[in-house]
Design a protein around this motif. Structure first.
Motif, mmCIF file in Angstrom:
data_model
loop_
_atom_site.group_PDB
_atom_site.id
_atom_site.type_symbol
_atom_site.label_atom_id
_atom_site.label_comp_id
_atom_site.label_asym_id
_atom_site.label_seq_id
_atom_site.Cartn_x
_atom_site.Cartn_y
_atom_site.Cartn_z
ATOM 1 N N PHE A 242 0.877 -0.674 0.032
ATOM 2 C CA PHE A 242 -0.219 0.013 -0.029
ATOM 3 C C PHE A 242 0.961 1.137 0.215
ATOM 4 O O PHE A 242 1.975 1.557 0.720
ATOM 5 C CB PHE A 242 -0.942 0.033 1.112
ATOM 6 C CG PHE A 242 -2.295 -0.671 1.221
ATOM 7 C CD1 PHE A 242 -3.661 0.064 0.768
ATOM 8 C CD2 PHE A 242 -1.748 -2.308 1.188
ATOM 9 C CE1 PHE A 242 -4.480 -1.071 0.947
ATOM 10 C CE2 PHE A 242 -3.331 -2.619 0.918
ATOM 11 C CZ PHE A 242 -4.345 -2.164 0.523
ATOM 12 N N THR A 243 -0.147 2.079 -0.862
ATOM 13 C CA THR A 243 1.055 3.527 -0.735
ATOM 14 C C THR A 243 0.689 4.720 0.150
ATOM 15 O O THR A 243 -0.842 4.753 -0.270
ATOM 16 C CB THR A 243 1.552 3.916 -2.267
ATOM 17 O OG1 THR A 243 2.068 2.806 -2.691
ATOM 18 C CG2 THR A 243 2.153 5.425 -2.334
ATOM 19 N N LYS B 133 -6.367 1.147 -3.059
ATOM 20 C CA LYS B 133 -5.368 1.054 -3.414
ATOM 21 C C LYS B 133 -4.410 2.074 -2.316
ATOM 22 O O LYS B 133 -3.181 2.110 -2.633
ATOM 23 C CB LYS B 133 -4.832 0.427 -4.467
ATOM 24 C CG LYS B 133 -3.166 -0.117 -4.190
ATOM 25 C CD LYS B 133 -3.718 -1.656 -3.223
ATOM 26 C CE LYS B 133 -2.374 -2.673 -2.889
ATOM 27 N NZ LYS B 133 -1.700 -2.849 -4.155
ATOM 28 N N GLY B 134 -4.734 2.511 -1.208
ATOM 29 C CA GLY B 134 -3.889 3.093 -0.409
ATOM 30 C C GLY B 134 -3.403 3.018 1.136
ATOM 31 O O GLY B 134 -4.498 2.243 1.234
ATOM 32 N N LEU B 135 -2.876 4.090 1.979
ATOM 33 C CA LEU B 135 -3.301 4.177 2.948
ATOM 34 C C LEU B 135 -2.659 5.205 3.785
ATOM 35 O O LEU B 135 -2.373 6.576 2.823
ATOM 36 C CB LEU B 135 -1.514 3.666 3.205
ATOM 37 C CG LEU B 135 -0.448 3.737 4.846
ATOM 38 C CD1 LEU B 135 -1.709 3.486 5.525
ATOM 39 C CD2 LEU B 135 0.819 3.453 4.662
ATOM 40 N N TYR C 100 -10.041 -0.222 -0.973
ATOM 41 C CA TYR C 100 -9.035 -0.807 -0.932
ATOM 42 C C TYR C 100 -8.037 0.186 0.223
ATOM 43 O O TYR C 100 -6.944 0.319 -0.298
ATOM 44 C CB TYR C 100 -8.838 -1.444 -1.392
ATOM 45 C CG TYR C 100 -9.176 -3.172 -1.849
ATOM 46 C CD1 TYR C 100 -9.110 -4.022 -0.962
ATOM 47 C CD2 TYR C 100 -10.254 -2.632 -2.966
ATOM 48 C CE1 TYR C 100 -9.536 -5.458 -1.554
ATOM 49 C CE2 TYR C 100 -10.770 -3.863 -4.003
ATOM 50 C CZ TYR C 100 -10.674 -5.286 -2.796
ATOM 51 O OH TYR C 100 -11.893 -6.283 -2.717
ATOM 52 N N VAL C 101 -8.401 0.781 1.062
ATOM 53 C CA VAL C 101 -8.000 1.770 1.652
ATOM 54 C C VAL C 101 -7.804 1.124 3.371
ATOM 55 O O VAL C 101 -8.476 0.720 4.203
ATOM 56 C CB VAL C 101 -8.376 3.462 1.009
ATOM 57 C CG1 VAL C 101 -7.919 4.236 2.121
ATOM 58 C CG2 VAL C 101 -8.062 3.987 0.521
ATOM 59 N N LEU D 220 -20.550 9.373 1.159
ATOM 60 C CA LEU D 220 -18.594 8.863 1.644
ATOM 61 C C LEU D 220 -19.046 7.194 1.634
ATOM 62 O O LEU D 220 -20.378 6.849 1.158
ATOM 63 C CB LEU D 220 -19.180 8.789 3.505
ATOM 64 C CG LEU D 220 -17.715 8.267 4.366
ATOM 65 C CD1 LEU D 220 -16.827 8.727 3.859
ATOM 66 C CD2 LEU D 220 -18.150 8.384 5.701
ATOM 67 N N THR D 221 -18.088 6.903 0.846
ATOM 68 C CA THR D 221 -17.779 5.232 0.020
ATOM 69 C C THR D 221 -16.831 4.406 0.474
ATOM 70 O O THR D 221 -15.827 5.059 0.727
ATOM 71 C CB THR D 221 -18.197 5.564 -1.307
ATOM 72 O OG1 THR D 221 -19.076 6.214 -1.977
ATOM 73 C CG2 THR D 221 -18.141 3.916 -2.334
ATOM 74 N N LEU D 222 -17.095 3.306 1.290
ATOM 75 C CA LEU D 222 -15.752 3.017 2.337
ATOM 76 C C LEU D 222 -16.148 1.933 1.340
ATOM 77 O O LEU D 222 -17.229 0.932 1.793
ATOM 78 C CB LEU D 222 -16.527 2.720 4.118
ATOM 79 C CG LEU D 222 -15.844 4.711 4.187
ATOM 80 C CD1 LEU D 222 -16.390 4.376 5.979
ATOM 81 C CD2 LEU D 222 -14.425 4.834 3.637
#
Length: 467
Positions: free
Chosen positions: A145-146, A162-164, A184-185, A202-204
């Motif tokens: 993860f970046t 795909k993050g952090l 995918y955070v 808000l979308t998770l």
């Protein structure tokens, strides 16, 4: 004749493209892929530099450089070619950049780490150019993860996959954020709260350690959540103004959820009242006074039904007009009771969509089930009912009988039968349903060939990620 010909020639010689107003030119360029926008420089001298002022820079599957990249084998070479082209576009750009979108395409197999390093270099430039909308989407969900530092950006819209998020945002970072979509955070900010006073949506989706409770968003109107956590405790504090709420839990978490709920429950003969007070349907919906559309699926029913369900919520849902219940297991009494609780608690319900959860030979039918409504219950505003994957179970038939008998304004009930039902059985079930008493004299019962796809998410790519 000569004069008429001259007029025709004059009309032909008029350069209408060059005379277009600047705002029209900008609209045209924003609809074109970036390479086609650059090619408009050949149209005329007035169009030579038009593309350098377009406020939206979109690098997605239409970006032609990706086709050239595919001929190289080295993933690092591919990445450097990509970022060099984007660098050139950014250096030649002259004007505000209100939207920047970059999609990391897995199929092109380039080194995403190199691209992420350049993203960190582009962020200060985007900040200086007034960026408002940022999209960073990575198709490859494998690998590291970046993290990116977004705190310098005054964004109104962020879509990030795909993050952090390894930091706690400084005060006021998301002051103007209206739409936030994370896929995918992950995060390590623990109990920290994102202060988002302007956040409306808000979308998770499959996020780790990021929950709705981590956001202080008094103006939030729309919440889409696909859960991916071992801790399944669900709460919605500070989100009292929600109008649209969608929540799903993947199948692989259901067993863990049920075990957790069972271990925490106190089962006694006098525990009905206690279960009512602590039931999840009460905890989740008890504070959503303004909810207008509620969609659940992917086995979120199992969580919502845990702890028991009252006949109706003590605090009704007067604004709820659309109820979408995906994948209900009609062999589980708790889920059926939860569904009836929601229906009875929505006095202004207009549209109800249901899909049955298909189980092959594991659960037994509730053959003796009856809906005995001891209290007066009339669903005064229900007009449309859609039932997908109908299997003819006893609880399903009881629900249909209940809806037909208590909905005086019902216009249409559409049934899609499961392909596992044999034709003769389906015919017999249809004959039985036609004999049910109806509160509405104009209701039409019809059969659907295909199931209705119930989707609480308004973006096709989220559906692709789920499946």
């Amino acid at each position: 004749m000569a004069e008429s010909s001259m007029r025709k020639i004059d009309r032909i010689n008029v350069d209408r493209i060059s005379e277009l107003p600047l705002n029209i030119q900008e609209i045209i360029l924003c609809f074109l892929p970036i390479q086609d926008a650059v090619r408009t420089t050949v149209l005329s001298t007035k169009w030579r530099h038009c593309w350098t002022t377009i406020p939206h820079l979109i690098f997605d599957h239409r970006f032609s450089i990706l086709d050239k990249i595919s001929q190289y084998r080295d993933s690092q070479v591919k990445a450097y070619i990509l970022v060099s082209v984007i660098n050139k576009v950014l250096l030649l750009h002259n004007g505000p950049i209100l939207k920047f979108s970059l999609t990391f395409h897995q199929g092109y197999n380039f080194d995403a780490r190199i691209v992420h390093e350049y993203v960190d270099q582009w962020i200060p430039l985007l900040a200086r150019n007034g960026i408002k909308q940022l999209i960073l989407k990575e198709d490859d969900m494998h690998g590291e993860f970046t993290a990116h530092e977004f705190s310098s950006l005054d964004l109104t819209y962020l879509k990030f996959t795909k993050g952090l998020f390894p930091y706690r945002p400084a005060f006021g970072v998301y002051t103007n954020m209206r739409i936030l979509e994370l896929v995918y955070v992950t995060s390590d900010f623990g109990q920290s709260i994102y202060d988002c006073p302007a956040l409306e949506k808000l979308t998770l989706i499959f996020c780790t350690a990021i929950f709705p409770i981590n956001f202080s968003a008094p103006n939030l109107k729309c919440l889409h959540h696909i859960y991916d956590e071992k801790n399944l405790e669900y709460g919605l504090p500070r989100l009292h103004n929600l109008k649209e709420f969608s929540c799903q839990i993947p199948e692989n978490l259901v067993e863990m959820l049920l075990q957790t709920e069972t271990s925490n429950a106190v089962q006694t003969e006098t525990s009905i009242a206690v279960q009512t007070e602590t039931s999840n349907v009460v905890k989740v919906l008890g504070s959503l006074d303004k909810i207008e559309k509620f969609t659940i699926g992917l086995r979120f029913h199992a969580y919502l039904a845990a702890g028991g369900s009252p006949n109706r919520l003590s605090k009704p849902l007067p604004y709820l007009k659309t109820l979408n219940m995906c994948d209900i297991n009609f062999t589980h009494l708790s889920e059926v009771s939860c569904l009836l609780c929601l229906i009875r608690s929505a006095p202004n319900l207009h549209k109800l969509q249901i899909s049955s959860y298909v189980v092959f030979g594991e659960e037994e039918d509730l053959k003796d089930y009856r809906i005995e409504d001891s209290e007066d219950c009339t669903i005064d505003h229900l007009e449309i009912v859609t039932f997908s994957s109908f299997r003819g179970l006893k609880a399903e038939l009881e629900l249909i009988k209940f809806l037909l008998g208590h909905s005086p304004l019902l216009k249409r009930m559409s049934l899609h039968r499961s392909p596992n039902i044999k034709k003769d059985v389906a015919f017999a079930l249809g004959e039985e349903i036609l004999q049910y008493s109806r509160a509405s004299s104009r209701v039409q019962i019809r059969e659907l060939k295909d199931p209705v796809i119930i989707d609480g998410y308004d973006d096709v790519e989220w559906d692709d990620i789920i499946h």
